[in-house]
Design a protein around this motif. Sequence first.
Motif, PDB file in Angstrom:
ATOM      1  N   VAL A   1      21.590  42.271  37.961  1.00 23.81           N
ATOM      2  CA  VAL A   1      22.293  43.543  37.748  1.00 23.81           C
ATOM      3  C   VAL A   1      23.207  44.290  39.199  1.00 23.81           C
ATOM      4  CG1 VAL A   1      22.241  45.904  37.451  1.00 23.81           C
ATOM      5  CG2 VAL A   1      20.154  44.778  36.950  1.00 23.81           C
ATOM      6  N   ILE A   2      24.692  44.044  39.368  1.00 17.86           N
ATOM      7  CA  ILE A   2      25.498  44.025  40.170  1.00 17.86           C
ATOM      8  C   ILE A   2      25.800  45.688  40.090  1.00 17.86           C
ATOM      9  CG2 ILE A   2      27.951  43.239  41.414  1.00 17.86           C
ATOM     10  CD1 ILE A   2      27.009  40.856  40.109  1.00 17.86           C
ATOM     11  N   ASP A   3      25.366  46.287  41.295  1.00 16.44           N
ATOM     12  CA  ASP A   3      25.950  47.247  41.649  1.00 16.44           C
ATOM     13  C   ASP A   3      27.502  47.518  42.026  1.00 16.44           C
ATOM     14  OD1 ASP A   3      26.375  50.218  42.461  1.00 16.44           O
ATOM     15  OD2 ASP A   3      25.043  49.971  43.974  1.00 16.44           O
ATOM     16  N   ARG A   4      28.386  47.465  41.066  1.00 17.66           N
ATOM     17  CA  ARG A   4      29.706  47.480  41.131  1.00 17.66           C
ATOM     18  C   ARG A   4      29.871  48.520  42.057  1.00 17.66           C
ATOM     19  NH1 ARG A   4      34.342  44.850  42.927  1.00 17.66           N
ATOM     20  NH2 ARG A   4      35.526  43.859  41.162  1.00 17.66           N
ATOM     21  N   ASN A   5      29.909  48.817  42.552  1.00 18.76           N
ATOM     22  CA  ASN A   5      30.756  50.221  43.485  1.00 18.76           C
ATOM     23  C   ASN A   5      32.289  50.383  44.108  1.00 18.76           C
ATOM     24  OD1 ASN A   5      30.155  49.375  45.726  1.00 18.76           O
ATOM     25  ND2 ASN A   5      28.246  49.748  46.341  1.00 18.76           N
ATOM     26  N   GLY A   6      32.508  48.578  44.383  1.00 23.63           N
ATOM     27  CA  GLY A   6      34.121  48.202  45.043  1.00 23.63           C
ATOM     28  C   GLY A   6      34.066  48.575  46.454  1.00 23.63           C
ATOM     29  N   LEU A   7      33.172  49.117  47.243  1.00 23.88           N
ATOM     30  CA  LEU A   7      33.285  48.812  48.536  1.00 23.88           C
ATOM     31  C   LEU A   7      32.117  48.138  49.757  1.00 23.88           C
ATOM     32  CD1 LEU A   7      34.151  52.912  48.967  1.00 23.88           C
ATOM     33  CD2 LEU A   7      35.108  51.292  49.212  1.00 23.88           C
ATOM     34  N   MET A   8      32.318  47.560  50.701  1.00 20.65           N
ATOM     35  CA  MET A   8      31.197  47.207  51.284  1.00 20.65           C
ATOM     36  C   MET A   8      31.120  47.769  52.940  1.00 20.65           C
ATOM     37  SD  MET A   8      33.441  43.248  51.469  1.00 20.65           S
ATOM     38  CE  MET A   8      31.631  42.576  52.495  1.00 20.65           C
ATOM     39  N   ALA A   9      30.971  47.201  53.894  1.00 17.55           N
ATOM     40  CA  ALA A   9      30.902  47.463  55.162  1.00 17.55           C
ATOM     41  C   ALA A   9      32.400  47.620  56.165  1.00 17.55           C
ATOM     42  CB  ALA A   9      29.746  46.873  55.636  1.00 17.55           C
ATOM     43  N   ALA A  10      32.980  46.696  55.488  1.00 17.07           N
ATOM     44  CA  ALA A  10      34.138  46.812  56.155  1.00 17.07           C
ATOM     45  C   ALA A  10      34.469  46.626  55.419  1.00 17.07           C
ATOM     46  CB  ALA A  10      34.605  44.900  56.287  1.00 17.07           C
ATOM     47  N   GLY A  11      34.763  47.431  53.965  1.00 17.35           N
ATOM     48  CA  GLY A  11      35.985  47.761  53.062  1.00 17.35           C
ATOM     49  C   GLY A  11      36.105  47.781  51.995  1.00 17.35           C
ATOM     50  N   PRO A  12      36.696  48.479  50.946  1.00 19.02           N
ATOM     51  CA  PRO A  12      36.936  47.422  49.791  1.00 19.02           C
ATOM     52  C   PRO A  12      36.635  46.212  49.460  1.00 19.02           C
ATOM     53  CG  PRO A  12      39.257  48.927  50.207  1.00 19.02           C
ATOM     54  CD  PRO A  12      38.593  48.263  51.689  1.00 19.02           C
ATOM     55  N   THR A  13      35.625  45.967  48.710  1.00 13.96           N
ATOM     56  CA  THR A  13      35.561  44.009  48.235  1.00 13.96           C
ATOM     57  C   THR A  13      36.408  43.396  47.392  1.00 13.96           C
ATOM     58  OG1 THR A  13      34.964  44.826  45.882  1.00 13.96           O
ATOM     59  CG2 THR A  13      32.689  44.820  47.811  1.00 13.96           C
ATOM     60  N   ASP A  14      37.852  43.798  46.791  1.00 16.71           N
ATOM     61  CA  ASP A  14      38.521  43.047  46.758  1.00 16.71           C
ATOM     62  C   ASP A  14      39.649  43.666  47.692  1.00 16.71           C
ATOM     63  OD1 ASP A  14      36.924  42.676  43.996  1.00 16.71           O
ATOM     64  OD2 ASP A  14      37.821  44.177  43.221  1.00 16.71           O
ATOM     65  N   GLU A  15      39.857  43.357  48.650  1.00 15.59           N
ATOM     66  CA  GLU A  15      40.298  43.097  49.866  1.00 15.59           C
ATOM     67  C   GLU A  15      39.557  42.075  50.738  1.00 15.59           C
ATOM     68  OE1 GLU A  15      42.006  46.664  51.499  1.00 15.59           O
ATOM     69  OE2 GLU A  15      42.844  47.740  49.999  1.00 15.59           O
ATOM     70  N   ILE A  16      38.998  42.021  50.877  1.00 13.82           N
ATOM     71  CA  ILE A  16      38.038  41.320  51.867  1.00 13.82           C
ATOM     72  C   ILE A  16      37.883  39.509  51.197  1.00 13.82           C
ATOM     73  CG2 ILE A  16      35.730  40.860  53.332  1.00 13.82           C
ATOM     74  CD1 ILE A  16      35.886  44.051  52.751  1.00 13.82           C
ATOM     75  N   ALA A  17      38.013  39.753  50.112  1.00 11.95           N
ATOM     76  CA  ALA A  17      37.303  38.656  49.303  1.00 11.95           C
ATOM     77  C   ALA A  17      37.766  39.103  48.001  1.00 11.95           C
ATOM     78  CB  ALA A  17      36.308  37.702  49.654  1.00 11.95           C
ATOM     79  N   ALA A  18      39.149  38.682  47.009  1.00 13.96           N
ATOM     80  CA  ALA A  18      38.570  39.166  45.873  1.00 13.96           C
ATOM     81  C   ALA A  18      37.684  38.782  45.046  1.00 13.96           C
ATOM     82  CB  ALA A  18      39.865  39.580  45.002  1.00 13.96           C
ATOM     83  N   LEU A  19      37.003  39.590  43.880  1.00 12.68           N
ATOM     84  CA  LEU A  19      36.007  38.890  43.248  1.00 12.68           C
ATOM     85  C   LEU A  19      36.544  39.352  41.809  1.00 12.68           C
ATOM     86  CD1 LEU A  19      32.603  41.763  44.521  1.00 12.68           C
ATOM     87  CD2 LEU A  19      33.025  39.197  44.336  1.00 12.68           C
ATOM     88  N   GLN A  20      37.528  39.530  41.707  1.00 10.73           N
ATOM     89  CA  GLN A  20      38.562  39.613  40.709  1.00 10.73           C
ATOM     90  C   GLN A  20      37.622  40.438  39.215  1.00 10.73           C
ATOM     91  OE1 GLN A  20      40.413  36.215  39.873  1.00 10.73           O
ATOM     92  NE2 GLN A  20      41.789  36.884  42.067  1.00 10.73           N
ATOM     93  N   SER A  21      37.258  38.911  38.590  1.00  6.70           N
ATOM     94  CA  SER A  21      36.402  39.524  36.747  1.00  6.70           C
ATOM     95  C   SER A  21      35.339  39.025  37.996  1.00  6.70           C
ATOM     96  CB  SER A  21      36.650  38.865  35.910  1.00  6.70           C
ATOM     97  OG  SER A  21      35.989  39.244  34.725  1.00  6.70           O
TER      98      SER A  21
END
Length: 265
Positions: free
Chosen positions: A174-194
């Motif tokens: 199960v992936i808790d896809r909340n879009g944020l990690m410690a350093a910022g938005p996940t998709d700005e740090i290493a975009a997961l896309q789909s």
Amino acid sequence: MSPTPNELREIAKVVRRDVLTMVLEAGSGHIGGSLSCADILVALYWQVLRIRPDRPTWEDRDRLVLSKAHAAPALYAALARRGYFDVRDLLTFSKLKSKLQGTPDPHRTAGVDVSVGSQGEGLSIANGIALSARRGGKGFRVYCLLGDGEVQEGQVWEAALTGAHYKLDNVCAVIDRNGLMAAGPTDEIAALQSVADKWRAFGWHVTEVDGHSVEQLTTAFTEASSVKGQPSVIVANTVKGKGVTFMQGKVEWHDRKLTVDVVRD
């Protein structure tokens, strides 16, 4: 008798209140990601997992690997409310000699199956438990809760390949896809896309749900349990800091000291 969806939502509110109380009392703790995964844990512990809280080490129980181990406050709250230990123990979270440390320890805490701390390791461990179950003729299932920032780790994708290679249909991630990690938005740090398409490409059965809908989560878990010949992953779209207005969607509440003054403001 299983709780109704409304009852499950109320339990999730209690779990979130427990998280806030624990972090406030301890003076530290990961709040945002604990609040975002509360509904997932409630769906698992009250609807899905085959467990016996009065026998925490029951050999045929389903296992949960909390790969996003920093969400320990939410796990502890769920375990206490499910009857694994006294709710009053939650007030000892992260204190010296407490059985409720910053990351879960199965040697200290009833109901904890695996000790995980470094990000990205949990799915590999889940695969190993599932392989052992298969070879030992055991029918239990293994669930693994990951953060979406954690899914940037290379080991997660090695584990994804392994799970598909061995056709581990007794594994559900199960992936808790909340879009944020410690350093910022996940998709700005290493975009997961789909994320869903990536897991499909790796050979997994994929379901995408509202991670705050206990009905959708329960349906997805039921579907995963019926899949044969491949592991399953549920992409649960969530909100960081869910349930607390001034925390929702705020990266600074990934790990921040909570004080009475902050709560009053």
